[in-house]
Design a protein around this motif. Sequence first.
Motif, PDB file in Angstrom:
ATOM      1  N   MET A  21      22.878 -57.631 -50.225  1.00 38.90           N
ATOM      2  CA  MET A  21      22.199 -56.397 -49.704  1.00 38.90           C
ATOM      3  C   MET A  21      23.138 -55.085 -50.123  1.00 38.90           C
ATOM      4  N   LEU A  22      22.691 -54.430 -50.638  1.00 44.35           N
ATOM      5  CA  LEU A  22      23.488 -53.122 -50.956  1.00 44.35           C
ATOM      6  C   LEU A  22      24.183 -52.533 -49.906  1.00 44.35           C
ATOM      7  N   CYS A  23      25.334 -51.980 -49.825  1.00 43.63           N
ATOM      8  CA  CYS A  23      25.940 -51.595 -48.920  1.00 43.63           C
ATOM      9  C   CYS A  23      25.375 -50.394 -48.281  1.00 43.63           C
ATOM     10  N   SER A  24      24.673 -49.446 -49.025  1.00 43.85           N
ATOM     11  CA  SER A  24      24.098 -48.211 -48.531  1.00 43.85           C
ATOM     12  C   SER A  24      23.003 -48.688 -47.467  1.00 43.85           C
ATOM     13  N   THR A  25      22.564 -49.938 -47.428  1.00 44.40           N
ATOM     14  CA  THR A  25      21.573 -50.392 -46.355  1.00 44.40           C
ATOM     15  C   THR A  25      22.283 -50.451 -44.877  1.00 44.40           C
ATOM     16  N   SER A  26      23.441 -50.387 -45.054  1.00 41.70           N
ATOM     17  CA  SER A  26      24.135 -50.565 -43.725  1.00 41.70           C
ATOM     18  C   SER A  26      24.549 -49.123 -43.271  1.00 41.70           C
ATOM     19  N   HIS A  27      24.535 -48.078 -43.963  1.00 38.03           N
ATOM     20  CA  HIS A  27      25.010 -46.622 -43.474  1.00 38.03           C
ATOM     21  C   HIS A  27      24.440 -46.296 -42.204  1.00 38.03           C
ATOM     22  N   MET A  28      23.142 -46.506 -42.079  1.00 35.84           N
ATOM     23  CA  MET A  28      22.257 -46.433 -41.000  1.00 35.84           C
ATOM     24  C   MET A  28      22.910 -46.826 -39.421  1.00 35.84           C
ATOM     25  N   LEU A  29      23.317 -48.146 -39.906  1.00 41.09           N
ATOM     26  CA  LEU A  29      24.185 -48.900 -38.696  1.00 41.09           C
ATOM     27  C   LEU A  29      25.517 -48.076 -38.478  1.00 41.09           C
ATOM     28  N   MET A  30      26.250 -47.632 -39.452  1.00 45.12           N
ATOM     29  CA  MET A  30      27.383 -47.204 -39.044  1.00 45.12           C
ATOM     30  C   MET A  30      27.259 -45.826 -38.695  1.00 45.12           C
ATOM     31  N   THR A  31      25.990 -45.051 -38.958  1.00 46.40           N
ATOM     32  CA  THR A  31      25.820 -43.733 -38.346  1.00 46.40           C
ATOM     33  C   THR A  31      25.254 -43.857 -36.908  1.00 46.40           C
ATOM     34  N   TYR A  32      24.617 -44.885 -36.493  1.00 41.21           N
ATOM     35  CA  TYR A  32      24.576 -45.092 -35.132  1.00 41.21           C
ATOM     36  C   TYR A  32      25.639 -45.514 -34.394  1.00 41.21           C
ATOM     37  N   LEU A  75      26.655 -54.666 -33.871  1.00 35.68           N
ATOM     38  CA  LEU A  75      26.082 -53.278 -33.481  1.00 35.68           C
ATOM     39  C   LEU A  75      25.462 -53.568 -31.860  1.00 35.68           C
ATOM     40  N   ILE A  76      24.915 -54.610 -31.625  1.00 40.59           N
ATOM     41  CA  ILE A  76      24.205 -55.180 -30.400  1.00 40.59           C
ATOM     42  C   ILE A  76      25.431 -55.481 -29.280  1.00 40.59           C
ATOM     43  N   GLU A  77      26.382 -56.214 -29.756  1.00 41.05           N
ATOM     44  CA  GLU A  77      27.633 -56.174 -28.839  1.00 41.05           C
ATOM     45  C   GLU A  77      28.330 -55.082 -28.498  1.00 41.05           C
ATOM     46  N   VAL A  78      28.424 -54.100 -29.282  1.00 35.07           N
ATOM     47  CA  VAL A  78      29.239 -52.976 -28.793  1.00 35.07           C
ATOM     48  C   VAL A  78      28.318 -52.050 -28.063  1.00 35.07           C
ATOM     49  N   SER A  79      27.063 -51.993 -28.398  1.00 36.31           N
ATOM     50  CA  SER A  79      26.093 -50.810 -27.632  1.00 36.31           C
ATOM     51  C   SER A  79      25.691 -51.481 -26.458  1.00 36.31           C
ATOM     52  N   GLY A  80      25.850 -52.904 -26.154  1.00 38.66           N
ATOM     53  CA  GLY A  80      25.117 -53.433 -25.113  1.00 38.66           C
ATOM     54  C   GLY A  80      23.494 -53.448 -25.062  1.00 38.66           C
ATOM     55  N   ASP A  81      22.801 -53.002 -26.077  1.00 40.83           N
ATOM     56  CA  ASP A  81      21.578 -52.825 -26.350  1.00 40.83           C
ATOM     57  C   ASP A  81      20.800 -53.615 -27.356  1.00 40.83           C
ATOM     58  N   PRO A  82      20.145 -54.752 -26.939  1.00 38.57           N
ATOM     59  CA  PRO A  82      19.453 -55.525 -27.934  1.00 38.57           C
ATOM     60  C   PRO A  82      18.552 -54.824 -28.810  1.00 38.57           C
ATOM     61  N   HIS A  87      16.866 -48.783 -33.171  1.00 34.82           N
ATOM     62  CA  HIS A  87      17.487 -47.263 -32.872  1.00 34.82           C
ATOM     63  C   HIS A  87      18.377 -46.723 -34.083  1.00 34.82           C
ATOM     64  N   ALA A  88      19.185 -47.936 -34.627  1.00 33.20           N
ATOM     65  CA  ALA A  88      19.885 -47.355 -35.849  1.00 33.20           C
ATOM     66  C   ALA A  88      18.979 -47.261 -36.905  1.00 33.20           C
ATOM     67  N   GLY A  89      17.872 -48.001 -37.197  1.00 38.13           N
ATOM     68  CA  GLY A  89      16.968 -47.933 -38.247  1.00 38.13           C
ATOM     69  C   GLY A  89      16.302 -46.533 -38.038  1.00 38.13           C
ATOM     70  N   THR A  90      16.177 -45.612 -37.157  1.00 38.03           N
ATOM     71  CA  THR A  90      15.835 -44.248 -37.129  1.00 38.03           C
ATOM     72  C   THR A  90      16.420 -43.247 -37.908  1.00 38.03           C
ATOM     73  N   TYR A  91      17.955 -43.879 -38.292  1.00 36.11           N
ATOM     74  CA  TYR A  91      18.636 -42.860 -38.973  1.00 36.11           C
ATOM     75  C   TYR A  91      18.466 -43.204 -40.609  1.00 36.11           C
ATOM     76  N   ALA A  92      17.491 -44.098 -40.834  1.00 31.67           N
ATOM     77  CA  ALA A  92      17.499 -44.308 -42.402  1.00 31.67           C
ATOM     78  C   ALA A  92      17.049 -43.273 -43.256  1.00 31.67           C
TER      79      ALA A  92
END
Length: 151
Positions: A21-32, A75-82, A87-92
Amino acid sequence: MNKQAIAPAVSISLHDTKTEMLCSTSHMLMTYLEKSRGKDGMEQAIRETGMSLDYIQNPRNWVSFEYYCRLLDKLIEVSGDPMAPFHAGTYASSRKCMGPIEILVTRATSVIGTYKFAVRLSPRWSKVNEWKMLHAKGNTCRISVRNFTYP
């Protein structure tokens, strides 16, 4: 004298840098994470997954699918949101996640053209799934994303 806090060095597992997986695919997760937890919270979450922030922010680097799943779990652990991955995908499609190509993808083509473009380029960011355009006509399209079996 200008003093800067130095983050503790993180030893990255070679297995976590497998070319899947290219690291850029995780940028939306980091943005969230940054929007919901602040920059320090995002950086801490990344460190807790055993990854270097410098490494994962480089869009030319790769991570294993196993690491990516671990990041989603964090992401789920720290947000408490399954639903946090959704939601992170909306930043893609944000400029921060896509970089300069955002203009081409979101403005220089139709919606269907954007999806065709994504299907065509998908092998460049993921080696763990296959994208196919099943139908594209008028205002509708259907895409299939098949994930390869992962041990």
